[in-house]
Design a protein around this motif. Structure first.
Motif, PDB file in Angstrom:
ATOM      1  N   THR A  78       0.830  -1.131   0.089  1.00  0.00           N
ATOM      2  CA  THR A  78       0.023  -0.040  -0.061  1.00  0.00           C
ATOM      3  C   THR A  78       0.925   1.264  -0.187  1.00  0.00           C
ATOM      4  O   THR A  78       1.863   1.276   0.626  1.00  0.00           O
ATOM      5  CB  THR A  78      -0.727   0.140   1.496  1.00  0.00           C
ATOM      6  N   GLU A 118      -2.635  -1.461  -3.470  1.00  0.00           N
ATOM      7  CA  GLU A 118      -3.438  -0.258  -3.378  1.00  0.00           C
ATOM      8  C   GLU A 118      -2.808   1.190  -3.098  1.00  0.00           C
ATOM      9  O   GLU A 118      -1.668   0.934  -2.480  1.00  0.00           O
ATOM     10  CB  GLU A 118      -4.343  -0.442  -1.950  1.00  0.00           C
ATOM     11  N   ILE A 120      -3.828   4.685  -1.549  1.00  0.00           N
ATOM     12  CA  ILE A 120      -4.791   5.605  -1.180  1.00  0.00           C
ATOM     13  C   ILE A 120      -4.550   7.135  -1.559  1.00  0.00           C
ATOM     14  O   ILE A 120      -3.176   7.437  -1.345  1.00  0.00           O
ATOM     15  CB  ILE A 120      -4.603   5.416   0.389  1.00  0.00           C
ATOM     16  N   GLU A 123      -6.100   9.845  -6.351  1.00  0.00           N
ATOM     17  CA  GLU A 123      -6.636  11.047  -7.185  1.00  0.00           C
ATOM     18  C   GLU A 123      -5.789  12.042  -7.228  1.00  0.00           C
ATOM     19  O   GLU A 123      -5.761  13.020  -7.871  1.00  0.00           O
ATOM     20  CB  GLU A 123      -7.957  11.178  -6.596  1.00  0.00           C
ATOM     21  N   SER A 140      -5.632  -1.529  -6.874  1.00  0.00           N
ATOM     22  CA  SER A 140      -7.002  -0.527  -6.442  1.00  0.00           C
ATOM     23  C   SER A 140      -6.548   0.906  -5.843  1.00  0.00           C
ATOM     24  O   SER A 140      -5.537   1.092  -5.369  1.00  0.00           O
ATOM     25  CB  SER A 140      -7.868  -1.205  -5.202  1.00  0.00           C
ATOM     26  N   SER A 142      -8.131   4.399  -3.836  1.00  0.00           N
ATOM     27  CA  SER A 142      -9.248   4.973  -2.802  1.00  0.00           C
ATOM     28  C   SER A 142      -8.548   6.300  -2.358  1.00  0.00           C
ATOM     29  O   SER A 142      -7.690   6.772  -2.527  1.00  0.00           O
ATOM     30  CB  SER A 142      -9.344   4.116  -1.657  1.00  0.00           C
TER      31      SER A 142
END
Length: 142
Positions: A78, A118, A120, A123, A140, A142
């Motif tokens: 992550t 992932e 985080i 964006e 992924s 988020s």
């Protein structure tokens, strides 16, 4: 040892390993480094020497030369993209997050993190097509 193409991407990895997990040691401390040089207040020093909103040379040299082994890189599952990371303070003690100083400019270093699953705050990445590239790798966001 791994060679990173993007210094700011490397800082995200350093944040995870050094300041979040504590597996990349010893942890770099600009406060301790400056205190050892007789500078008790890094903030004042930075402002007085017109070094605000830049990566301090001492910090850049340390993190650029920092070697991260494949085993540690493989442990990264992550990453966090956030303006309040500890590593950013260690590089620029008065940085306020209002400019692009720490923007990741390339995702070429994703290949160095085989188990990344992932991101985080993805964006916040300013790389064109970043979300699509991450999704194509099964990462992924988020």
């Amino acid at each position: 040892m791994a060679v990173f193409a993007d210094f700011n991407f490397k800082l995200l990895v350093v944040e995870k390993l050094m300041y979040d997990e504590g597996t990349l040691v010893p942890a770099f401390s600009i406060d301790a480094r400056m205190a050892a040089r007789g500078i008790p207040d890094p903030t004042s020093h930075v402002f007085e020497n017109d070094l605000a909103y830049t990566v301090l040379d001492e910090s850049r040299a340390f993190f650029e030369e920092l070697e991260i082994g494949e085993e540690l890189l493989a442990s990264v599952d992550t990453l966090l993209v956030d303006g309040g990371l500890q590593v950013y303070y260690e590089c620029s003690p008065v940085w306020d997050g209002e400019d692009d100083l720490f923007d990741v400019r390339s995702l070429d270093d994703l290949a160095l993190l085989p188990n990344l699953r992932e991101v985080i705050g993805a964006e916040e990445l300013r790389v064109p097509g970043a979300l699509e590239r991450l999704a194509a790798r099964g990462i992924s966001v988020s």
